[in-house]
Enzyme design. Structure first.
Site, PDB file in Angstrom:
ATOM      1  N   GLY A  96      45.584  16.775  31.820  1.00 13.74           N
ATOM      2  CA  GLY A  96      45.290  17.960  31.020  1.00 13.74           C
ATOM      3  C   GLY A  96      44.398  18.910  31.799  1.00 13.74           C
ATOM      4  CB  CYS A  97      41.890  21.327  30.645  1.00  9.75           C
ATOM      5  SG  CYS A  97      40.586  22.379  31.291  1.00  9.75           S
ATOM      6  CG  PHE A  98      41.139  21.657  36.609  1.00  5.73           C
ATOM      7  CD1 PHE A  98      40.453  22.614  35.899  1.00  5.73           C
ATOM      8  CD2 PHE A  98      41.938  22.076  37.660  1.00  5.73           C
ATOM      9  CE1 PHE A  98      40.546  23.958  36.210  1.00  5.73           C
ATOM     10  CE2 PHE A  98      42.038  23.418  37.987  1.00  5.73           C
ATOM     11  CZ  PHE A  98      41.347  24.365  37.251  1.00  5.73           C
ATOM     12  CD1 TRP A  99      37.517  23.593  34.381  1.00  6.38           C
ATOM     13  CD2 TRP A  99      37.631  24.441  32.320  1.00  6.38           C
ATOM     14  NE1 TRP A  99      37.784  24.927  34.490  1.00  6.38           N
ATOM     15  CE2 TRP A  99      37.857  25.474  33.246  1.00  6.38           C
ATOM     16  CE3 TRP A  99      37.657  24.729  30.962  1.00  6.38           C
ATOM     17  CZ2 TRP A  99      38.095  26.791  32.854  1.00  6.38           C
ATOM     18  CZ3 TRP A  99      37.895  26.036  30.580  1.00  6.38           C
ATOM     19  CH2 TRP A  99      38.115  27.059  31.509  1.00  6.38           C
ATOM     20  CB  CYS A 100      39.115  17.929  29.735  1.00  5.18           C
ATOM     21  SG  CYS A 100      39.020  19.323  28.594  1.00  5.18           S
TER      22      CYS A 100
END
Length: 182
Positions: free
Chosen positions: A11-15
């Site tokens: 998913g989102c790399f920040w997550c």
């Protein structure tokens, strides 16, 4: 210090960057792109879904302090490996669940781990995580690095990342950096 590299898309790399940075033995977690067919893509290009890349995090770690198997466990804890081409509100192939391996040992370990998870019926749905050799990793733009640390009150971050951090802190308390223990 020995050093090894692992690359995960969930998913989102920040997550997934923020939870991996909590772990003892992890020296860095860098957001980027892998698995596509466009050289050095931009965030905007990857988000368009036309480059074939996934948002990923490349983890540098000391295998004497944390194993690749531990990293695989954390990876499936911080995202849903049964969601095809999405994680929560993020939809598209750029958010697919993927393990990009750096050598045959990682490939074998990741495939065995996924097979074991599937056989254990740990999830109601089939695991869709792709396991493939890493061809090229492209580091994301600088403002995406350490994004949660720099933007903890940003709405998307404050909604999606704390629950992932809480899960890692609870389930992997014995593998956290000292300053990560709360």
């Amino acid at each position: 210090m020995a050093s090894a590299t692992a690359t995960f898309g969930g998913g989102c790399f920040w997550c997934i960057e923020a939870p991996f940075k909590e772990l003892a033995g992890v020296s860095s977690a860098v957001s980027g792109y892998a698995g596509g067919d466009v050289a050095d893509p931009s965030y905007k290009e990857v988000c368009s879904g036309t480059t074939g890349h996934a948002e990923v995090v490349q983890v540098e770690y000391d295998p004497d302090k944390i194993s690749y198997g531990d990293l695989l466990e954390v990876f499936v804890t911080v995202h849903d490996p049964t969601q095809l081409n999405r994680q929560g509100p993020d939809v598209g192939t750029q958010y697919r669940s993927a393990i990009f391996t750096h050598d045959d040992d990682q490939q074998d370990a990741a495939e065995a781990f996924i097979a074991e998870l599937d056989a254990s019926d740990a999830y109601d749905d089939e695991i869709v995580t792709e396991v493939e050799p890493l061809e090229t990793f492209y580091r994301a733009e600088e403002h995406h690095q350490d994004y949660y640390e720099k933007n903890p009150s940003q709405a998307y971050c404050s909604m999606h990342i704390p629950p992932k951090l809480d899960k890692v802190r609870e389930q992997f308390a014995d593998r956290l950096r000292e300053q990560s223990v709360h």
